[in-house]
Scaffold this active site. Structure first.
Site, PDB file in Angstrom:
ATOM      1  N   GLY A  14       0.824  -1.200   0.000  1.00 35.53           N
ATOM      2  CA  GLY A  14       0.000   0.000   0.000  1.00 35.53           C
ATOM      3  C   GLY A  14       0.858   1.249   0.000  1.00 35.53           C
ATOM      4  O   GLY A  14       2.011   1.232  -0.440  1.00 35.53           O
ATOM      5  N   CYS A  15       0.308   2.320   0.519  1.00 36.30           N
ATOM      6  CA  CYS A  15       1.016   3.608   0.556  1.00 36.30           C
ATOM      7  C   CYS A  15       2.330   3.464   1.310  1.00 36.30           C
ATOM      8  O   CYS A  15       2.363   2.980   2.438  1.00 36.30           O
ATOM      9  CB  CYS A  15       0.138   4.655   1.224  1.00 36.30           C
ATOM     10  SG  CYS A  15       0.946   6.253   1.414  1.00 36.30           S
ATOM     11  N   PHE A  16       3.417   3.901   0.697  1.00 33.20           N
ATOM     12  CA  PHE A  16       4.722   3.706   1.309  1.00 33.20           C
ATOM     13  C   PHE A  16       4.992   4.603   2.506  1.00 33.20           C
ATOM     14  O   PHE A  16       5.908   4.356   3.270  1.00 33.20           O
ATOM     15  CB  PHE A  16       5.865   3.782   0.309  1.00 33.20           C
ATOM     16  CG  PHE A  16       5.899   4.958  -0.636  1.00 33.20           C
ATOM     17  CD1 PHE A  16       5.474   6.221  -0.297  1.00 33.20           C
ATOM     18  CD2 PHE A  16       6.395   4.767  -1.918  1.00 33.20           C
ATOM     19  CE1 PHE A  16       5.535   7.284  -1.181  1.00 33.20           C
ATOM     20  CE2 PHE A  16       6.478   5.819  -2.818  1.00 33.20           C
ATOM     21  CZ  PHE A  16       6.049   7.088  -2.444  1.00 33.20           C
ATOM     22  N   TRP A  17       4.201   5.639   2.731  1.00 32.86           N
ATOM     23  CA  TRP A  17       4.445   6.533   3.865  1.00 32.86           C
ATOM     24  C   TRP A  17       4.374   5.787   5.187  1.00 32.86           C
ATOM     25  O   TRP A  17       5.196   5.984   6.065  1.00 32.86           O
ATOM     26  CB  TRP A  17       3.453   7.680   3.878  1.00 32.86           C
ATOM     27  CG  TRP A  17       3.578   8.645   2.742  1.00 32.86           C
ATOM     28  CD1 TRP A  17       4.646   8.822   1.904  1.00 32.86           C
ATOM     29  CD2 TRP A  17       2.581   9.580   2.317  1.00 32.86           C
ATOM     30  NE1 TRP A  17       4.375   9.802   0.992  1.00 32.86           N
ATOM     31  CE2 TRP A  17       3.120  10.289   1.220  1.00 32.86           C
ATOM     32  CE3 TRP A  17       1.306   9.890   2.757  1.00 32.86           C
ATOM     33  CZ2 TRP A  17       2.409  11.293   0.569  1.00 32.86           C
ATOM     34  CZ3 TRP A  17       0.608  10.886   2.111  1.00 32.86           C
ATOM     35  CH2 TRP A  17       1.156  11.579   1.027  1.00 32.86           C
ATOM     36  N   GLU A  58       4.291   1.141  -5.281  1.00 32.11           N
ATOM     37  CA  GLU A  58       4.926   1.898  -4.213  1.00 32.11           C
ATOM     38  C   GLU A  58       5.534   0.852  -3.289  1.00 32.11           C
ATOM     39  O   GLU A  58       4.838  -0.061  -2.832  1.00 32.11           O
ATOM     40  CB  GLU A  58       3.908   2.738  -3.439  1.00 32.11           C
ATOM     41  CG  GLU A  58       3.463   3.967  -4.169  1.00 32.11           C
ATOM     42  CD  GLU A  58       2.701   4.947  -3.278  1.00 32.11           C
ATOM     43  OE1 GLU A  58       2.747   4.832  -2.035  1.00 32.11           O
ATOM     44  OE2 GLU A  58       2.043   5.841  -3.848  1.00 32.11           O
TER      45      GLU A  58
END
Length: 185
Positions: A14-17, A58
């Protein structure tokens, strides 16, 4: 940490943040860098991969000391941080760039990843069949600098406060109780 003994693993969940922030908190992790892998374009930009047209996911590339944290422990964290039963999405983040993917470097690592998937799936934590892709590692492109440590710099950004922050708190509670977090966490 023994700099001569470090290894790398690259995966997307998912979102890499969030993924990057959490892995950087673990003992034995030298670095977790947000970036892109699995696509067909050299030097992709965030705007390009967001279209889904480059084929990249990502990802986070993790450099770690296997004497301090094992491959299996990293996989446990990976499967804790995202829902591997969701195809090409994580929550409201939809598209192939958010797919669950493990990039392996050789047949041995591929076998270890397959075993990790089977073991995690058998726990029935996520209540479904895993769709985590296994793909040979080819290239890693570091994401733009503003993505590195994004949550730490932008905790009040709406996505961070609504999605990333709660996930990090859950992660810290669970892995802190296991004694896996760096002392400063």
């Amino acid at each position: 940490m023994d700099k001569n003994n470090v290894q790398q693993i690259t995966f997307g969940g998912g979102c890499f943040w969030c993924v990057e922030s959490c892995f950087n908190m673990l003992k034995g992790v030298e670095s977790a860098i947000s970036g892109y892998s699995g696509g067909h374009k050299d030097n992709p930009t965030y705007e390009e991969i967001c279209t889904g047209g480059t084929g990249h996911a990502e990802v986070v590339q993790i450099t770690y000391d296997p004497v301090i944290i094992s491959y299996d422990q990293l996989m446990d964290v990976f499967f804790f941080l995202h829902d591997p039963t969701q195809l090409n999405r994580q929550g409201n983040d939809i598209g192939t760039q958010y797919r669950s993917v493990i990039f392996y470097k050789d047949d041995s690592e591929k076998q270890r990843a397959e075993n990790s998937i089977k073991e995690s799936e058998a726990t029935e934590k996520w209540g479904g069949k895993y769709v985590t892709e296994l793909a040979p590692f080819e290239k890693f492109w570091a994401a733009e600098q503003y993505h590195q440590g994004y949550y730490n710099v932008n905790p009040n950004q709406p996505y961070c406060s609504a999605v990333v922050g709660p996930k990090i708190q859950k992660f810290k509670k669970h892995f802190g109780e296991l004694g896996m977090l760096k002392d400063s966490e």
